[in-house]
Scaffold this motif. Sequence first.
Motif, PDB file in Angstrom:
ATOM      1  N   ILE A  31      46.002   5.877  53.604  1.00 18.85           N
ATOM      2  CA  ILE A  31      46.046   6.356  52.223  1.00 18.85           C
ATOM      3  C   ILE A  31      45.921   7.878  52.141  1.00 18.85           C
ATOM      4  CG2 ILE A  31      45.271   4.280  51.008  1.00 18.85           C
ATOM      5  CD1 ILE A  31      42.471   5.679  51.000  1.00 18.85           C
ATOM      6  N   THR A  32      46.625   8.430  51.182  1.00 19.79           N
ATOM      7  CA  THR A  32      46.610   9.866  50.938  1.00 19.79           C
ATOM      8  C   THR A  32      46.427  10.086  49.446  1.00 19.79           C
ATOM      9  OG1 THR A  32      48.033  10.317  52.813  1.00 19.79           O
ATOM     10  CG2 THR A  32      47.991  11.977  51.102  1.00 19.79           C
ATOM     11  N   ARG A  33      45.608  11.060  49.100  1.00 22.18           N
ATOM     12  CA  ARG A  33      45.428  11.393  47.694  1.00 22.18           C
ATOM     13  C   ARG A  33      45.317  12.904  47.581  1.00 22.18           C
ATOM     14  NH1 ARG A  33      46.514  10.829  42.636  1.00 22.18           N
ATOM     15  NH2 ARG A  33      44.774  10.970  41.169  1.00 22.18           N
ATOM     16  N   ARG A  34      46.189  13.484  46.737  1.00 19.41           N
ATOM     17  CA  ARG A  34      46.078  14.930  46.518  1.00 19.41           C
ATOM     18  C   ARG A  34      46.040  15.212  45.037  1.00 19.41           C
ATOM     19  NH1 ARG A  34      51.978  17.307  48.163  1.00 19.41           N
ATOM     20  NH2 ARG A  34      53.066  16.243  46.489  1.00 19.41           N
ATOM     21  N   PHE A  35      45.352  16.279  44.667  1.00 16.14           N
ATOM     22  CA  PHE A  35      45.208  16.662  43.271  1.00 16.14           C
ATOM     23  C   PHE A  35      45.889  18.002  43.067  1.00 16.14           C
ATOM     24  CE2 PHE A  35      41.441  14.138  44.355  1.00 16.14           C
ATOM     25  CZ  PHE A  35      41.520  13.150  43.393  1.00 16.14           C
ATOM     26  N   PRO A  36      46.746  18.110  42.024  1.00 20.54           N
ATOM     27  CA  PRO A  36      47.403  19.390  41.780  1.00 20.54           C
ATOM     28  C   PRO A  36      46.398  20.427  41.280  1.00 20.54           C
ATOM     29  CG  PRO A  36      47.962  17.812  40.055  1.00 20.54           C
ATOM     30  CD  PRO A  36      47.143  17.075  41.067  1.00 20.54           C
ATOM     31  N   LEU A  37      46.629  21.678  41.655  1.00 18.81           N
ATOM     32  CA  LEU A  37      45.744  22.765  41.241  1.00 18.81           C
ATOM     33  C   LEU A  37      46.517  23.694  40.323  1.00 18.81           C
ATOM     34  CD1 LEU A  37      44.235  23.744  44.683  1.00 18.81           C
ATOM     35  CD2 LEU A  37      43.016  22.615  42.837  1.00 18.81           C
ATOM     36  N   GLY A  38      45.861  24.216  39.301  1.00 18.64           N
ATOM     37  CA  GLY A  38      46.460  25.225  38.436  1.00 18.64           C
ATOM     38  C   GLY A  38      47.590  24.658  37.593  1.00 18.64           C
ATOM     39  N   SER A  39      48.330  25.534  36.957  1.00 21.87           N
ATOM     40  CA  SER A  39      49.385  25.139  36.042  1.00 21.87           C
ATOM     41  C   SER A  39      50.709  24.984  36.780  1.00 21.87           C
ATOM     42  CB  SER A  39      49.509  26.201  34.955  1.00 21.87           C
ATOM     43  OG  SER A  39      50.784  26.130  34.385  1.00 21.87           O
ATOM     44  N   PRO A  40      51.546  24.015  36.370  1.00 23.98           N
ATOM     45  CA  PRO A  40      52.839  23.842  37.044  1.00 23.98           C
ATOM     46  C   PRO A  40      53.843  24.936  36.691  1.00 23.98           C
ATOM     47  CG  PRO A  40      52.612  22.295  35.232  1.00 23.98           C
ATOM     48  CD  PRO A  40      51.313  23.037  35.316  1.00 23.98           C
ATOM     49  N   LEU A  41      53.514  25.813  35.735  1.00 23.00           N
ATOM     50  CA  LEU A  41      54.501  26.790  35.252  1.00 23.00           C
ATOM     51  C   LEU A  41      54.682  27.971  36.189  1.00 23.00           C
ATOM     52  CD1 LEU A  41      53.602  26.902  31.479  1.00 23.00           C
ATOM     53  CD2 LEU A  41      55.612  25.888  32.533  1.00 23.00           C
ATOM     54  N   TYR A  42      53.644  28.302  36.921  1.00 25.69           N
ATOM     55  CA  TYR A  42      53.704  29.535  37.712  1.00 25.69           C
ATOM     56  C   TYR A  42      53.824  29.229  39.191  1.00 25.69           C
ATOM     57  CZ  TYR A  42      51.825  31.081  33.298  1.00 25.69           C
ATOM     58  OH  TYR A  42      51.637  31.291  31.979  1.00 25.69           O
ATOM     59  N   GLY A  43      54.970  29.593  39.757  1.00 26.50           N
ATOM     60  CA  GLY A  43      55.168  29.527  41.197  1.00 26.50           C
ATOM     61  C   GLY A  43      55.081  28.115  41.739  1.00 26.50           C
ATOM     62  N   PRO A  44      55.131  27.982  43.060  1.00 29.82           N
ATOM     63  CA  PRO A  44      55.055  26.652  43.664  1.00 29.82           C
ATOM     64  C   PRO A  44      53.661  26.062  43.461  1.00 29.82           C
ATOM     65  CG  PRO A  44      55.027  28.359  45.343  1.00 29.82           C
ATOM     66  CD  PRO A  44      55.245  29.052  44.041  1.00 29.82           C
ATOM     67  N   ARG A  45      53.627  24.770  43.229  1.00 27.29           N
ATOM     68  CA  ARG A  45      52.377  24.083  42.941  1.00 27.29           C
ATOM     69  C   ARG A  45      51.514  23.973  44.199  1.00 27.29           C
ATOM     70  NH1 ARG A  45      51.344  19.861  38.430  1.00 27.29           N
ATOM     71  NH2 ARG A  45      49.324  20.775  38.021  1.00 27.29           N
ATOM     72  N   LYS A  46      50.224  24.266  44.053  1.00 29.44           N
ATOM     73  CA  LYS A  46      49.305  24.074  45.183  1.00 29.44           C
ATOM     74  C   LYS A  46      48.555  22.749  44.989  1.00 29.44           C
ATOM     75  CE  LYS A  46      46.924  27.362  47.217  1.00 29.44           C
ATOM     76  NZ  LYS A  46      45.910  28.425  47.355  1.00 29.44           N
ATOM     77  N   TYR A  47      48.170  22.172  46.083  1.00 26.16           N
ATOM     78  CA  TYR A  47      47.474  20.885  46.009  1.00 26.16           C
ATOM     79  C   TYR A  47      46.165  20.920  46.762  1.00 26.16           C
ATOM     80  CZ  TYR A  47      51.616  18.775  44.027  1.00 26.16           C
ATOM     81  OH  TYR A  47      52.657  18.465  43.202  1.00 26.16           O
ATOM     82  N   LEU A  48      45.208  20.182  46.239  1.00 21.66           N
ATOM     83  CA  LEU A  48      43.978  19.917  46.976  1.00 21.66           C
ATOM     84  C   LEU A  48      44.164  18.552  47.627  1.00 21.66           C
ATOM     85  CD1 LEU A  48      40.358  20.243  45.614  1.00 21.66           C
ATOM     86  CD2 LEU A  48      41.066  18.233  46.851  1.00 21.66           C
ATOM     87  N   VAL A  49      44.222  18.537  48.949  1.00 18.02           N
ATOM     88  CA  VAL A  49      44.408  17.266  49.636  1.00 18.02           C
ATOM     89  C   VAL A  49      43.026  16.672  49.904  1.00 18.02           C
ATOM     90  CG1 VAL A  49      45.442  16.103  51.603  1.00 18.02           C
ATOM     91  CG2 VAL A  49      46.502  18.162  50.678  1.00 18.02           C
ATOM     92  N   ALA A  50      42.652  15.685  49.086  1.00 19.06           N
ATOM     93  CA  ALA A  50      41.294  15.131  49.195  1.00 19.06           C
ATOM     94  C   ALA A  50      41.215  14.109  50.320  1.00 19.06           C
ATOM     95  CB  ALA A  50      40.872  14.494  47.875  1.00 19.06           C
ATOM     96  N   VAL A  51      42.235  13.289  50.421  1.00 20.76           N
ATOM     97  CA  VAL A  51      42.257  12.237  51.439  1.00 20.76           C
ATOM     98  C   VAL A  51      43.624  12.279  52.101  1.00 20.76           C
ATOM     99  CG1 VAL A  51      42.078   9.761  51.858  1.00 20.76           C
ATOM    100  CG2 VAL A  51      40.670  10.791  50.105  1.00 20.76           C
ATOM    101  N   ASP A  52      43.646  12.303  53.427  1.00 23.98           N
ATOM    102  CA  ASP A  52      44.898  12.505  54.139  1.00 23.98           C
ATOM    103  C   ASP A  52      45.036  11.474  55.260  1.00 23.98           C
ATOM    104  OD1 ASP A  52      47.163  13.503  55.247  1.00 23.98           O
ATOM    105  OD2 ASP A  52      46.268  15.348  56.014  1.00 23.98           O
ATOM    106  N   GLY A  53      45.771  10.415  54.977  1.00 25.92           N
ATOM    107  CA  GLY A  53      46.059   9.417  56.013  1.00 25.92           C
ATOM    108  C   GLY A  53      44.849   8.664  56.518  1.00 25.92           C
ATOM    109  N   VAL A  54      44.021   8.174  55.600  1.00 21.54           N
ATOM    110  CA  VAL A  54      42.811   7.451  56.015  1.00 21.54           C
ATOM    111  C   VAL A  54      43.084   5.948  56.096  1.00 21.54           C
ATOM    112  CG1 VAL A  54      40.492   6.756  55.281  1.00 21.54           C
ATOM    113  CG2 VAL A  54      41.161   9.157  55.188  1.00 21.54           C
ATOM    114  N   SER A  55      42.716   5.359  57.223  1.00 23.59           N
ATOM    115  CA  SER A  55      42.775   3.904  57.374  1.00 23.59           C
ATOM    116  C   SER A  55      41.396   3.417  57.761  1.00 23.59           C
ATOM    117  CB  SER A  55      43.750   3.507  58.483  1.00 23.59           C
ATOM    118  OG  SER A  55      45.028   4.021  58.210  1.00 23.59           O
ATOM    119  N   LEU A  56      40.927   2.387  57.077  1.00 19.92           N
ATOM    120  CA  LEU A  56      39.663   1.782  57.506  1.00 19.92           C
ATOM    121  C   LEU A  56      39.574   0.353  57.006  1.00 19.92           C
ATOM    122  CD1 LEU A  56      37.459   1.699  54.931  1.00 19.92           C
ATOM    123  CD2 LEU A  56      37.340   4.116  55.422  1.00 19.92           C
ATOM    124  N   ASP A  57      38.683  -0.410  57.626  1.00 17.47           N
ATOM    125  CA  ASP A  57      38.476  -1.814  57.271  1.00 17.47           C
ATOM    126  C   ASP A  57      37.027  -2.050  56.874  1.00 17.47           C
ATOM    127  OD1 ASP A  57      41.026  -2.349  57.989  1.00 17.47           O
ATOM    128  OD2 ASP A  57      40.541  -3.395  59.858  1.00 17.47           O
TER     129      ASP A  57
END
Lengths: 343, 319
Positions: free
Chosen positions: B9-35
Amino acid sequence: MLHKSFQNSAGAALLPAHGIGASATKPAISIAGLRVAFGDVPVLHGVDLAVNKGEALGIVGESGCGKSVTWRAVLGLLPKSAEIGGEARIGDLDLVGARQSVLDRVRGGRIAMIFQDPASALNPVHRIGAQITEALRLHRGLSGAAARAQACCLLDQVGIAAAASRLNAYPHELSGGQNQRVMIAIALAGRPELLIADEPTTALDATVQAQILLLLKDIQRDTGMALVMISHDLAAVAAVCDRACVMYAGQIVETAPKHTLLTAPEHPYTRDLIGAIPPSHGPRMRLTAIAGAPPQRNLPPGCAYAPRCRHAIAVCRTSRPEPRQVAARHSVRCLRLDAGTYQ
Amino acid sequence: MTLLRLNNITRRFPLGSPLYGPRKYLVAVDGVSLDVEMGRTTGIVGESGCGKSTTGRIALGLEPPDSGGVLFQGFPLPRIDSKKWRAQRRQMQLVFQDTLAALDRRMTVSALIAEPLAIHGIGDSASREQRVAELLHGVGLGEDHGRLYPHQLSGGQRQRVVLARALAPKPSLLVCDEPVSALDLSVQAQIVNLLMDLQQELGIGLLFISHDLRVVRHVSDRIVVMYLGRVVEQGRADAIIDQPAHPYTQALVSAMPRLPGGFDHYVALPGEPPSPTDRPCGCPFHPRCPLARDVCRQSLPELLPLGPERQVACHVVRH
């Protein structure tokens, strides 16, 4: 074996640093019969405690046990509604009831204090350089380039890289751990005899917590100042301090060198507290859960811990224990001890 | 049997406004697998910003993953807020750190514990009353406590109420996010013991999230160590703490003061965890890693098996 290795790590390192002799036996501060009440609610019931010069002393206890109130009362940091009795002497000066002008010279000068949340203790609109030089101006009379150079040295001492450029940073530009380092630098600016660290690492992440604790220990050893570390975390206190006091319901219930406290605790509360810590290695045992909660307002008629104590007998519920010396530097406040061991 | 499975699973949150420049993301969870196994405990440990809480929220379906899947009892979680999802939520409950925020201060303890029963339409009012009494007893509170309001209880008692409330609909999965971090040591031990007893009695699976390595080791069968949104090591709890393989796990374990012994085995780790908005390339841990090599700065290590029942994401340790 364990006993010996502890003495070597703490005791031996202490000796050459500040030549234990006549000065080591004279306390940096001695507190006697300190009582604090807020209105009709007493919170400290007579605290007696001496911190020796160059010593690292830990104060452990759960929230509301009076560990922070003790030191806030000593430094005159409690609200006006607090009624304070007893005495706290540094040299010939009694800090309890001292005038503000006297306290102003002591606070940040002879005694410095750092707190749990560095971000709220620092002024967010001033550069950290200005905040350190302010302390240097007040307590050491330094100004201008001399103060700035000294501030740079202090940042260096607390392990902040590129100190000269960091002086221009604002607190929000630094991380929590770096802000706590800045707080320590400000505390060191007045060359204190005694540094009081109130839960200095509780708000920090695990790896950063270890960095700050070891920094405090190194600084204490290098400068020879006395250190009082207030914490709810017995393991953190044990890693830094030579001696520790356990507080419960506004009283000190046990004081001992840390290896004694950890390996041969006498007070049932200390034992239960150690048993409640999940072990970091070895087999997993069921944790000691102390039933109930600490007394809220007034103390019970007997021992304050009796209602929760597994070893309490009838006499514990009726008469109050006094501290009793069980070994050279080991004192315990427990009635069962007088009646022989309770095991 | 696997109760809950998170699959890459991956979850990212957009940072700042989409109007200015390329969108930056906060990657909170990146490819996590667990049982999480039925009746067992999986612990997630890591420092602030490592994505452990977001992982817990995704596990419950409170947060949709951007990619990857969540399987509960072998089936994908239904779409959030759908009827099916609400029915399934009965099976999965959450315990928070801040009990005062989790409990409505204008409701009595009994009403608070009965609320989830009413929401899920379990039983009638008489049987609910009986179930509330059972639950109060089960978490070590008396019937008198039922008439009190949250502010009249201590922190430990409130956490017991939160637990009773979570257990009311008889869930099979409990996600505990820092359940004992706000409590005093003696009360923490009470709640940890209670949680372990209840698990044994009811056979629920636990996903236990905490920054406290001691507590996680104590309650968990398996431990997942996270750093900047990625799993760096996972395996059996004792093995992970006694013989950590990943340099970050080693540092984390050594930064836990021992009793007695203090920091005798301390491995100094420079710096602090970087912000998840500004992740280093290559292995996210390389700027602080004592073993870092060129390959660590360039490519992201995969989580691969190292011996039985253990997985490590490190280029160096695996060689």
